[in-house]
Design a protein around this motif. Structure first.
Motif, PDB file in Angstrom:
ATOM      1  N   ARG A  61       0.823  -1.218   0.000  1.00 36.62           N
ATOM      2  CA  ARG A  61       0.000   0.000   0.000  1.00 36.62           C
ATOM      3  C   ARG A  61       0.847   1.254   0.000  1.00 36.62           C
ATOM      4  O   ARG A  61       0.315   2.368   0.092  1.00 36.62           O
ATOM      5  CB  ARG A  61      -0.935  -0.015   1.223  1.00 36.62           C
ATOM      6  CG  ARG A  61      -1.977  -1.124   1.201  1.00 36.62           C
ATOM      7  CD  ARG A  61      -2.848  -1.114   2.449  1.00 36.62           C
ATOM      8  NE  ARG A  61      -2.072  -1.435   3.643  1.00 36.62           N
ATOM      9  CZ  ARG A  61      -1.806  -2.675   4.045  1.00 36.62           C
ATOM     10  NH1 ARG A  61      -2.236  -3.704   3.348  1.00 36.62           N
ATOM     11  NH2 ARG A  61      -1.093  -2.887   5.143  1.00 36.62           N
ATOM     12  N   GLY A  62       2.171   1.088  -0.064  1.00 39.53           N
ATOM     13  CA  GLY A  62       3.066   2.225  -0.045  1.00 39.53           C
ATOM     14  C   GLY A  62       3.331   2.770   1.343  1.00 39.53           C
ATOM     15  O   GLY A  62       3.975   3.811   1.499  1.00 39.53           O
ATOM     16  N   GLU A  63       2.867   2.067   2.376  1.00 31.56           N
ATOM     17  CA  GLU A  63       3.082   2.492   3.761  1.00 31.56           C
ATOM     18  C   GLU A  63       4.471   2.041   4.213  1.00 31.56           C
ATOM     19  O   GLU A  63       4.921   0.942   3.871  1.00 31.56           O
ATOM     20  CB  GLU A  63       2.026   1.857   4.669  1.00 31.56           C
ATOM     21  CG  GLU A  63       0.600   2.215   4.310  1.00 31.56           C
ATOM     22  CD  GLU A  63      -0.412   1.279   4.945  1.00 31.56           C
ATOM     23  OE1 GLU A  63      -1.568   1.715   5.120  1.00 31.56           O
ATOM     24  OE2 GLU A  63      -0.059   0.124   5.265  1.00 31.56           O
ATOM     25  N   VAL A  64       5.137   2.871   4.993  1.00 33.10           N
ATOM     26  CA  VAL A  64       6.453   2.505   5.511  1.00 33.10           C
ATOM     27  C   VAL A  64       6.280   1.423   6.570  1.00 33.10           C
ATOM     28  O   VAL A  64       5.525   1.591   7.538  1.00 33.10           O
ATOM     29  CB  VAL A  64       7.179   3.720   6.101  1.00 33.10           C
ATOM     30  CG1 VAL A  64       8.496   3.291   6.753  1.00 33.10           C
ATOM     31  CG2 VAL A  64       7.451   4.754   5.012  1.00 33.10           C
ATOM     32  N   ALA A  65       6.964   0.304   6.370  1.00 30.90           N
ATOM     33  CA  ALA A  65       6.957  -0.776   7.354  1.00 30.90           C
ATOM     34  C   ALA A  65       8.100  -0.599   8.348  1.00 30.90           C
ATOM     35  O   ALA A  65       7.924  -0.792   9.548  1.00 30.90           O
ATOM     36  CB  ALA A  65       7.058  -2.131   6.658  1.00 30.90           C
ATOM     37  N   LEU A  66       9.275  -0.249   7.848  1.00 28.61           N
ATOM     38  CA  LEU A  66      10.429   0.023   8.698  1.00 28.61           C
ATOM     39  C   LEU A  66      11.440   0.835   7.919  1.00 28.61           C
ATOM     40  O   LEU A  66      11.445   0.818   6.677  1.00 28.61           O
ATOM     41  CB  LEU A  66      11.081  -1.260   9.224  1.00 28.61           C
ATOM     42  CG  LEU A  66      11.739  -2.201   8.217  1.00 28.61           C
ATOM     43  CD1 LEU A  66      12.893  -2.966   8.856  1.00 28.61           C
ATOM     44  CD2 LEU A  66      10.724  -3.215   7.675  1.00 28.61           C
TER      45      LEU A  66
END
Length: 345
Positions: A135-140
């Motif tokens: 989703r283009g969200e930063v995971a780390l």
């Protein structure tokens, strides 16, 4: 003759500000969870039990944070450290959201520093890497520095740029997973009764147990995370003919061993700093001990944070000695890892 193969980047190929988009996106599966448990003696309840994870507000059950770290880190190797001498350290690593099976991670890195070594044959490359989900969200995201061979020892040295990295992630900047709630925490299922208030700053914990490293297991791990660094696979990559144990393998082994005494340190929130202080090889037996460095409250119900130093050693050190009188790491210290973990209050 032309070639289509990738020889990897050498020190002189890097430029400050350069952005590297890494292949190949990798989908996390339940198989990763199972293989991680086969490689490391991990028993933390949140990634082990979907029922336990749901009881503390996390559903679907996340995989261990280090699975996400290893996968994201592995993406960077072909472009950053394929020609590495050694991975030297980490800083400013934050886990922004739990990673669950079905998530697809992709990683990019920005070169933030360069420093040629005095021998003229190697240099240190500093990068900041970011892993995002589908989703283009930063995971780390994290910073690391690695010593890399030069292709040509006569190539001119670049301007030295050493980034200013924070010694630790501020407790106020820790990201608590949405919905995390430890108010109904099942201590019997988790395996220990120790909670936030039972730990004191300055306390050290000897985790007692040891695991002997083997070549097949660490090579399986590096393949699992698609880490292609030559020194982990080929006996021809190092002058002494030995395979260097992947540093992440030592981190995961030490984290798993820390269960005995820190079973309720369920979730890694951030890695403040990390150093692989000595090489590890097959046949070494790894032990671990921890020191409580700091404590902090969080806004989540029933959730506190412990800042912990996790030290992996070759052979057991019941004295839990990190450094000698000369300020150098004590003999046998393999890993010095400073991290934050969420625990029940």
């Amino acid at each position: 003759m032309t070639t289509k193969t990738n020889a990897g980047n050498f020190f002189e190929d890097f430029k400050v500000g350069q952005v590297l988009e890494h292949a190949t996106p990798r989908t996390v599966t339940e198989g990763d969870r199972a293989l991680y448990g086969a490689l490391y003696p991990t028993r933390f309840a949140v990634p082990s039990s979907a029922e336990f994870a749901a009881s503390v507000g996390l559903s679907p059950a996340p995989v261990e944070e280090l699975i996400a770290f290893h996968i994201a880190f592995g993406k960077t190797v072909p472009d950053v450290s394929l020609n590495a001498v050694a991975n030297l350290g980490y800083a400013e690593c934050r886990f922004h959201r739990p990673v669950v099976p079905g998530d697809t991670l992709r990683t990019s890195s920005e070169v933030i520093g360069l420093k040629q070594n005095s021998n003229g044959r190697t240099g240190v490359v500093y990068v900041r890497s970011t892993a995002t989900n589908q989703r283009g969200e930063v995971a780390l995201d994290w910073a690391r520095w690695v010593m890399v061979h030069k292709r040509d020892a006569e190539a001119p040295a670049p301007e030295t740029v050493v980034p200013d990295l924070a010694p630790a992630v501020d407790a106020a900047d820790l990201i608590v997973p949405d919905g995390l709630d430890f108010t109904s925490y099942d201590f019997a299922a988790a395996g220990e009764t120790h909670r936030f208030d039972d730990y004191a700053v300055g306390e050290t914990i000897d985790h007692v147990d040891g695991v002997t490293l083997t070549d097949p297991e660490h090579m399986l791990a590096t393949r699992l995370w698609q880490n292609t660094a030559k020194v982990h696979f080929s006996t021809e990559a190092r002058p002494d003919g030995t395979r260097l144990i992947y540093g992440g393998h030592v981190i995961s082994m030490a984290r798993a061993l820390s269960f005995n005494g820190l079973a309720n340190a369920q979730l890694i929130a951030a890695i403040n700093a990390g150093a692989h202080t000595a090489p590890a090889f097959a046949g070494d037996t790894v032990y671990a001990w921890s020191e409580v460095l700091d404590k902090a409250e969080t806004p989540a119900p029933g959730v506190g944070a412990l800042r912990l130093r996790l030290v992996a050693t070759k052979g057991r050190d019941e004295t839990t000695t990190l450094r000698g009188e000369d300020g150098k790491y004590a003999p046998g210290v393999l890993l010095d890892l400073d991290y934050w973990a969420f625990v029940p209050r």
